[in-house]
Write an enzyme that holds these catalytic residues in place. Structure first.
Site, short mmCIF file in Angstrom:
data_model
loop_
_atom_site.label_atom_id
_atom_site.label_comp_id
_atom_site.label_asym_id
_atom_site.label_seq_id
_atom_site.Cartn_x
_atom_site.Cartn_y
_atom_site.Cartn_z
N THR A 59 0.86 -1.18 0.00
CA THR A 59 0.00 0.00 0.00
C THR A 59 0.90 1.23 0.00
OG1 THR A 59 -0.10 0.26 2.41
CG2 THR A 59 -1.69 -1.24 1.41
N VAL B 116 7.40 -1.90 7.19
CA VAL B 116 7.38 -0.44 7.12
C VAL B 116 8.03 0.02 5.82
CG1 VAL B 116 8.13 1.71 8.21
CG2 VAL B 116 7.43 -0.24 9.63
N LYS B 117 7.28 0.80 5.07
CA LYS B 117 7.73 1.27 3.76
C LYS B 117 8.32 2.67 3.91
CE LYS B 117 5.76 1.11 -0.93
NZ LYS B 117 4.47 1.00 -1.64
N LEU B 118 9.56 2.82 3.40
CA LEU B 118 10.31 4.06 3.56
C LEU B 118 10.83 4.55 2.21
CD1 LEU B 118 12.47 2.65 6.47
CD2 LEU B 118 10.70 4.39 6.78
N ALA C 167 3.28 -0.94 4.61
CA ALA C 167 2.54 0.25 5.02
C ALA C 167 3.53 1.41 5.08
CB ALA C 167 1.88 0.04 6.37
#
Length: 234
Positions: free
Chosen positions: A27, A83-85, A57
């Protein structure tokens, strides 16, 4: 190569997951906004639909401190969260900090091999090269995937290459041939992948033959015809 679906629309995830092909979901803030749903609520529902699957996310903070704080909060929502960075200096710093605490990360917006190597050194679980957007610049997105994967293999790097910005089924084929570990695919592309005119033509032919054998219309399924079907090959 594993398949993720790139969406925040729960009904789309439910439909494709029923095919038995999904290993995760990605997402981003744009997808969450488009869904019109609460971020945390959506992540929880996705986790129920795809148990054990990775759920990327993305944080919205731009500074390292903010990314780290937000990343910890998001990771606490569910054990499946990745965790998307963004692939920025702050994103790399946050990746290193979150990884050191056992939090999985997906470093996104990757457009070069040097960027991918930096993400890997920062401890990223996944790095996401954007195939379609690279193609838009006149370069070859699948070649970028191939070079990143080759560099990772030579360096014994465990970071997974996650092909993103998939626009059509051929992008999926190219990513697989280039050695991507994962492709995250929009709902529309999944529906394109499953279809082929010869598949439908073959099915129509088989059912027409079955109807002739049973003296029924082509719409009559074998289970309602009352006799054992005659298997036709070819």
């Amino acid at each position: 190569m594993e398949f993720f679906i790139d969406t925040a629309i729960v009904d789309e995830i439910r439909e494709i997951n029923a095919w038995g092909v999904l290993s995760g979901v990605t997402t981003n803030p744009s997808l969450i906004v488009a869904s019109g749903r609460d971020f945390k609520e959506v992540i929880g529902e996705i986790a129920e639909l795809v148990p054990g699957g990775a759920i990327s996310a993305e944080v919205t903070a731009l500074d390292a401190e903010g990314m780290i704080k937000e990343g910890k909060d998001v990771a606490a929502w569910h054990k499946q969260v990745v965790v998307k960075l963004p692939l920025t200096p702050a994103g790399l710093q946050a990746c290193k900090a979150l990884t050191s605490e056992g939090i999985k990360t997906n470093v996104t917006l990757c457009f070069s091999v040097p960027q991918a190597l930096l993400a890997a050194r920062a401890g990223a679980t996944y790095v996401s090269p954007f195939v379609g957007r690279v193609d838009d610049t006149g370069w070859d997105g699948s070649e970028l995937i191939r070079q990143i994967k080759e560099a990772f293999v030579l360096g014994d790097i465990q970071t997974k290459v996650l092909a993103a910005s998939i626009r059509h089924p051929q992008h999926v084929v190219q990513a697989a041939l280039a050695g991507a570990d994962v492709a995250t695919i929009p709902y529309k592309v999944f529906t394109q992948m499953v279809k082929h005119p010869l598949t439908q033509a073959g099915l129509d032919s088989f059912m027409a033959d079955w109807a002739k054998r049973q003296g029924a219309s082509p719409e009559t399924p074998p289970s309602e015809a009352g006799t054992n079907p005659v298997k036709k090959e070819g």
